[in-house]
Design a protein around this motif. Structure first.
Motif, PDB file in Angstrom:
ATOM      1  N   ASP A  61       0.825  -1.215   0.000  1.00 10.58           N
ATOM      2  CA  ASP A  61       0.000   0.000   0.000  1.00 10.58           C
ATOM      3  C   ASP A  61       0.854   1.258   0.000  1.00 10.58           C
ATOM      4  N   SER A  62       1.910   1.265   0.788  1.00  9.82           N
ATOM      5  CA  SER A  62       2.739   2.463   0.881  1.00  9.82           C
ATOM      6  C   SER A  62       3.468   2.742  -0.433  1.00  9.82           C
ATOM      7  N   ILE A  63       4.023   1.723  -1.047  1.00  6.32           N
ATOM      8  CA  ILE A  63       4.752   1.930  -2.305  1.00  6.32           C
ATOM      9  C   ILE A  63       3.774   2.222  -3.446  1.00  6.32           C
ATOM     10  N   GLN A  64       2.562   1.664  -3.374  1.00  4.93           N
ATOM     11  CA  GLN A  64       1.564   1.941  -4.402  1.00  4.93           C
ATOM     12  C   GLN A  64       1.112   3.399  -4.328  1.00  4.93           C
ATOM     13  N   MET A  65       0.916   3.896  -3.117  1.00  4.10           N
ATOM     14  CA  MET A  65       0.524   5.299  -2.949  1.00  4.10           C
ATOM     15  C   MET A  65       1.643   6.226  -3.412  1.00  4.10           C
ATOM     16  N   TYR A  66       2.874   5.878  -3.081  1.00  3.69           N
ATOM     17  CA  TYR A  66       4.023   6.673  -3.513  1.00  3.69           C
ATOM     18  C   TYR A  66       4.118   6.686  -5.036  1.00  3.69           C
ATOM     19  N   LEU A  67       3.960   5.541  -5.661  1.00  2.00           N
ATOM     20  CA  LEU A  67       4.018   5.454  -7.120  1.00  2.00           C
ATOM     21  C   LEU A  67       2.886   6.248  -7.763  1.00  2.00           C
ATOM     22  N   PHE A  68       1.684   6.114  -7.247  1.00  2.00           N
ATOM     23  CA  PHE A  68       0.523   6.807  -7.805  1.00  2.00           C
ATOM     24  C   PHE A  68       0.706   8.329  -7.728  1.00  2.00           C
ATOM     25  N   LEU A  69       1.098   8.834  -6.565  1.00  2.00           N
ATOM     26  CA  LEU A  69       1.301  10.275  -6.414  1.00  2.00           C
ATOM     27  C   LEU A  69       2.496  10.764  -7.239  1.00  2.00           C
ATOM     28  N   HIS A  70       3.506   9.923  -7.369  1.00  2.00           N
ATOM     29  CA  HIS A  70       4.684  10.282  -8.156  1.00  2.00           C
ATOM     30  C   HIS A  70       4.321  10.471  -9.632  1.00  2.00           C
ATOM     31  N   VAL A  71       3.490   9.586 -10.157  1.00  2.00           N
ATOM     32  CA  VAL A  71       3.061   9.690 -11.557  1.00  2.00           C
ATOM     33  C   VAL A  71       2.172  10.920 -11.751  1.00  2.00           C
ATOM     34  N   ILE A  72       1.285  11.182 -10.801  1.00  2.00           N
ATOM     35  CA  ILE A  72       0.444  12.378 -10.895  1.00  2.00           C
ATOM     36  C   ILE A  72       1.294  13.643 -10.850  1.00  2.00           C
ATOM     37  N   SER A  73       2.367  13.610 -10.066  1.00  2.00           N
ATOM     38  CA  SER A  73       3.214  14.798  -9.948  1.00  2.00           C
ATOM     39  C   SER A  73       3.939  15.136 -11.252  1.00  2.00           C
ATOM     40  N   ILE A  74       4.104  14.170 -12.122  1.00  2.00           N
ATOM     41  CA  ILE A  74       4.718  14.464 -13.429  1.00  2.00           C
ATOM     42  C   ILE A  74       3.827  15.436 -14.197  1.00  2.00           C
ATOM     43  N   VAL A  75       2.535  15.151 -14.225  1.00  2.00           N
ATOM     44  CA  VAL A  75       1.595  16.040 -14.915  1.00  2.00           C
ATOM     45  C   VAL A  75       1.537  17.396 -14.219  1.00  2.00           C
ATOM     46  N   MET A  76       1.506  17.360 -12.900  1.00  2.00           N
ATOM     47  CA  MET A  76       1.436  18.615 -12.144  1.00  2.00           C
ATOM     48  C   MET A  76       2.695  19.464 -12.348  1.00  2.00           C
ATOM     49  N   ASP A  77       3.864  18.842 -12.395  1.00  2.00           N
ATOM     50  CA  ASP A  77       5.102  19.585 -12.641  1.00  2.00           C
ATOM     51  C   ASP A  77       5.096  20.235 -14.016  1.00  2.00           C
TER      52      ASP A  77
END
Length: 167
Positions: A61-77
């Motif tokens: 769960d922790s690594i999945q949440m990190y991965l999910f937010l990390h991918v979203i942050s690409i678009v946000m950046d």
């Protein structure tokens, strides 16, 4: 990491290295103030998820949440850089340095997302919640069911008694 992706060289990159690199690049990108505070808040929140993934090294769960937010942050950046890249007073060295670091941070995020995906798979995570074809719950329908011939069949009663009804 005893997973199926151990032959991948990215599997040997420690999760701590990903978190530290993005932490340093986020701080350097935010030092001149050309990006809004939301950039720093978003990236620090993602780094906190990375720390959670490091602390709970067996959790998917922790690594999945990190991965999910990390991918979203690409678009946000991309959105942050597109909106705030041409700011006044961008001639100073600190602003140029911050812009360069924010671009480096953005360029490293797809690579680190793949590293996070490899770590997620090594922890036993799946891309979806559906079981894979090699799941252990597979039942071979071609084989007959085992039967126990020693079990007697139940006999039905030959006569029924009427229940007692008090009057």
């Amino acid at each position: 990491m005893d997973g199926q992706f151990d032959s991948n060289p990215l599997a040997r990159v420690p999760l701590k290295a990903v978190v530290i690199i993005h932490f340093v690049l986020t701080i350097w990108a935010s030092q001149s103030g050309f990006l809004p505070d939301a950039y720093l808040i978003m990236n620090i929140t993602i780094i906190l998820c990375g720390l959670w993934a490091i602390a709970h090294s067996e959790s998917t769960d922790s690594i999945q949440m990190y991965l999910f937010l990390h991918v979203i942050s690409i678009v946000m950046d991309i959105i942050f850089l597109a909106v705030f890249f041409d700011t006044p007073n961008s001639d100073t060295g600190s602003v140029k340095f911050s812009k360069t670091m924010s671009i480096f941070n953005l360029l490293l995020k797809p690579l680190s997302s793949f590293i996070l995906l490899v770590h997620f798979r090594n922890r036993g995570g799946q891309y979806s919640s559906y079981p894979s074809p090699s799941a252990s719950g597979y039942e071979n329908v071609d084989q007959p069911l085992p039967s126990n011939s020693q079990v007697e069949a139940a006999n039905s009663p030959t006569s029924f008694q009427k229940p007692y009804i008090p009057q």
